[in-house]
Scaffold this motif. Sequence first.
Motif, PDB file in Angstrom:
ATOM      1  N   GLN A   1       0.849  -1.195   0.000  1.00 11.83           N
ATOM      2  CA  GLN A   1       0.000   0.000   0.000  1.00 11.83           C
ATOM      3  C   GLN A   1       0.885   1.247   0.000  1.00 11.83           C
ATOM      4  O   GLN A   1       1.644   1.473   0.943  1.00 11.83           O
ATOM      5  N   ALA A   2       0.776   2.031  -1.063  1.00 14.47           N
ATOM      6  CA  ALA A   2       1.498   3.297  -1.159  1.00 14.47           C
ATOM      7  C   ALA A   2       0.492   4.436  -1.067  1.00 14.47           C
ATOM      8  O   ALA A   2      -0.472   4.486  -1.826  1.00 14.47           O
ATOM      9  N   LYS A   3       0.717   5.336  -0.155  1.00 22.08           N
ATOM     10  CA  LYS A   3      -0.176   6.486   0.031  1.00 22.08           C
ATOM     11  C   LYS A   3       0.555   7.750  -0.404  1.00 22.08           C
ATOM     12  O   LYS A   3       1.715   7.968  -0.051  1.00 22.08           O
ATOM     13  N   ILE A   4      -0.141   8.584  -1.161  1.00 23.97           N
ATOM     14  CA  ILE A   4       0.432   9.834  -1.650  1.00 23.97           C
ATOM     15  C   ILE A   4      -0.027  10.985  -0.767  1.00 23.97           C
ATOM     16  O   ILE A   4      -1.223  11.203  -0.573  1.00 23.97           O
ATOM     17  N   ASP A   5       0.951  11.674  -0.242  1.00 24.33           N
ATOM     18  CA  ASP A   5       0.678  12.910   0.486  1.00 24.33           C
ATOM     19  C   ASP A   5       0.645  14.032  -0.548  1.00 24.33           C
ATOM     20  O   ASP A   5       1.680  14.461  -1.045  1.00 24.33           O
ATOM     21  N   ASN A   6      -0.556  14.506  -0.890  1.00 23.33           N
ATOM     22  CA  ASN A   6      -0.700  15.445  -2.005  1.00 23.33           C
ATOM     23  C   ASN A   6      -0.641  16.899  -1.584  1.00 23.33           C
ATOM     24  O   ASN A   6      -1.109  17.785  -2.300  1.00 23.33           O
ATOM     25  N   SER A   7      -0.039  17.151  -0.423  1.00 22.27           N
ATOM     26  CA  SER A   7      -0.014  18.526   0.078  1.00 22.27           C
ATOM     27  C   SER A   7       0.793  19.453  -0.811  1.00 22.27           C
ATOM     28  O   SER A   7       0.570  20.661  -0.837  1.00 22.27           O
ATOM     29  N   GLY A   8       1.750  18.908  -1.587  1.00 27.31           N
ATOM     30  CA  GLY A   8       2.587  19.773  -2.416  1.00 27.31           C
ATOM     31  C   GLY A   8       2.260  19.706  -3.891  1.00 27.31           C
ATOM     32  O   GLY A   8       2.978  20.260  -4.713  1.00 27.31           O
ATOM     33  N   ILE A   9       1.162  19.019  -4.268  1.00 26.39           N
ATOM     34  CA  ILE A   9       0.832  18.847  -5.672  1.00 26.39           C
ATOM     35  C   ILE A   9       0.166  20.110  -6.229  1.00 26.39           C
ATOM     36  O   ILE A   9      -0.703  20.705  -5.598  1.00 26.39           O
ATOM     37  N   ILE A  10       0.590  20.539  -7.417  1.00 27.35           N
ATOM     38  CA  ILE A  10      -0.079  21.629  -8.121  1.00 27.35           C
ATOM     39  C   ILE A  10      -0.818  21.053  -9.314  1.00 27.35           C
ATOM     40  O   ILE A  10      -0.414  20.049  -9.898  1.00 27.35           O
ATOM     41  N   SER A  11      -1.937  21.670  -9.655  1.00 24.23           N
ATOM     42  CA  SER A  11      -2.820  21.087 -10.660  1.00 24.23           C
ATOM     43  C   SER A  11      -2.440  21.449 -12.080  1.00 24.23           C
ATOM     44  O   SER A  11      -2.843  20.792 -13.027  1.00 24.23           O
ATOM     45  N   LYS A  12      -1.641  22.507 -12.285  1.00 26.89           N
ATOM     46  CA  LYS A  12      -1.286  22.942 -13.619  1.00 26.89           C
ATOM     47  C   LYS A  12       0.221  23.034 -13.760  1.00 26.89           C
ATOM     48  O   LYS A  12       0.926  23.330 -12.805  1.00 26.89           O
ATOM     49  N   LEU A  13       0.695  22.808 -14.974  1.00 27.42           N
ATOM     50  CA  LEU A  13       2.121  22.946 -15.220  1.00 27.42           C
ATOM     51  C   LEU A  13       2.546  24.402 -15.117  1.00 27.42           C
ATOM     52  O   LEU A  13       1.795  25.318 -15.472  1.00 27.42           O
ATOM     53  N   VAL A  14       3.761  24.644 -14.632  1.00 29.88           N
ATOM     54  CA  VAL A  14       4.288  26.001 -14.561  1.00 29.88           C
ATOM     55  C   VAL A  14       4.500  26.549 -15.965  1.00 29.88           C
ATOM     56  O   VAL A  14       4.233  27.711 -16.260  1.00 29.88           O
TER      57      VAL A  14
END
Length: 405
Positions: free
Chosen positions: A390-403
Motif C-alpha cells: 500500500q502506497a499512500k500519496i501525500d498530495n499537500s505539495g501537488i499543483i494542478s497545472k504545469l508552470v
Amino acid sequence: MVGYEKKIFYAVNNNYTNLIINTGCWGRTELSDLGLVTATGIDLEPDGNIRITVISITPTGFGAKGEPEKSNSWIGTATGKTLADAKNNLNETATKNLAWFHNRFIIIGENFAKHGIGDIIDHLSRGRQFRYENKVLITPTTAYDMLTIPADVEKNLVLEIEGIVNSMKEEWSKVYVENFKNILVNYCEKKSGFITGRIHYFKNENTTISTSRGDFNEAGSGERQQYVAAIKGSGVFMDEKLIGWIDGDETQAYMLIKGKARNGVITSRYNDGKDSLSYVFKRSKSKMKAEFDGNKISFNIDIKMTGRIEVLYTEQNILKEEEINKMEEAVSETVKHNLEKLIKKAQEEFEVDFLGFGEYIFRRHPKRWKEIGDRWDEIFPYIEVKYNTQAKIDNSGIISKLVIN
C-alpha cells in the motif's frame, strides 16, 4: 541446513576494549612517520595467495575534530600466503608506519568473496586497529583495480566512496552497505544471510571536470582517467560466501522487507503505460507473518509507505481523487513486482533463504522450527509468499497545472 546456534568467538568481547585502549593514542610515533590507512582491499590471487591493497594518508595538518585536513596519499599492495602475511609484506614498500585506526572501508574482490570471507572476519575481528564501524563493499572486479582508479571529484578515492555511500543511504535505498560489526554477528550466530553494497567502476564517455581529475591528467594517466567509481546493487551472502548479486530495485525490496528502507524513489507507469511518475517515500513499515496448514508453509508480507510525487508526466487532473488512487495503485504494483522478482531469485536462482523467513520461524515458532529446521534448505524454495503493498500519496505539495505550458 540453516542453524542459528552461536559460535564462541573470544575476539568479539575483547575488541571493544582494544578500541578503547588504542584509539586516539599514537604513543611515541611522530605523526610524520604514520601512514593512516583509510581503505583496505582484499583479493584472492590465481595462485591461491592473498593480495592486500591499501590507500593510506600521511597527515600534515589536523582540523578541530582531530580529522586529517591536509595529507599526502599512498597506495600500496602486497601478497602473502595469509592475510596477516600479506599485511606484513606491505612493509617491504611502505615508507611509513601503517595504522588502521582510521580505516573506513573494506573492499573485497568477487573471487575471495565466493571462496568465503570467514578468514577475513576472523583476522580483522582479532586485530586491535580495525573498528567495527568499517563499511564492507564487494566488487565484481578486484579490490586492487577498484582502489587504483583515480578520484573523479573528491581529493581522494576514499572521500569519494564515502560521499556516495552517505548520499545513497539517506535518499535512495537501492544500496545497502553493511558494517563489519553486523557481518561479524551474522557470521557468529549463523543467521539467515546478509547483503552489502556492490562497488564497481565504469568508463565515463562524458567529460567531467574536477581538481583531482585535472591533476591526474597532468600526471599522464592514460586511458584509465575515464573510469568512475559507482555503487549500485548488492552482493548476497549466505554464511560466509558470496552467492550472487541483486540489482538496485531488488535491494530496495530487500530493505523494505527488513524494515531498513527509511526513504527511497520508486518509478512507475500507469494509465495503460501512457503516463509515468516518480514517487519518493519518506516512511515505510513492513510486517511478516507465517501461516501453517499441515505441511504447507506460507508467508504474508505487508508493506505500507507514505510519500509524495516527485516527477509526473501526465495530462490528467492530478487533484482528482480517482487519479490519485490510480497513481497509488501503480506504485503499489511496482513495489509488489520488485518483491516478487527478489523472492523468485532467492527461491529459484540462489535456492537460499537470505531474506530471513527461516529466522522468523525460529524466533516466533520455535516448536515448529524443531520439526523443520533440519530440512529448511529443501523447504524454502517451495514456500508460498503473498504480498500486500500500500502506497499512500501525500498530495499537500501537488499543483494542478504545469508552470510552463
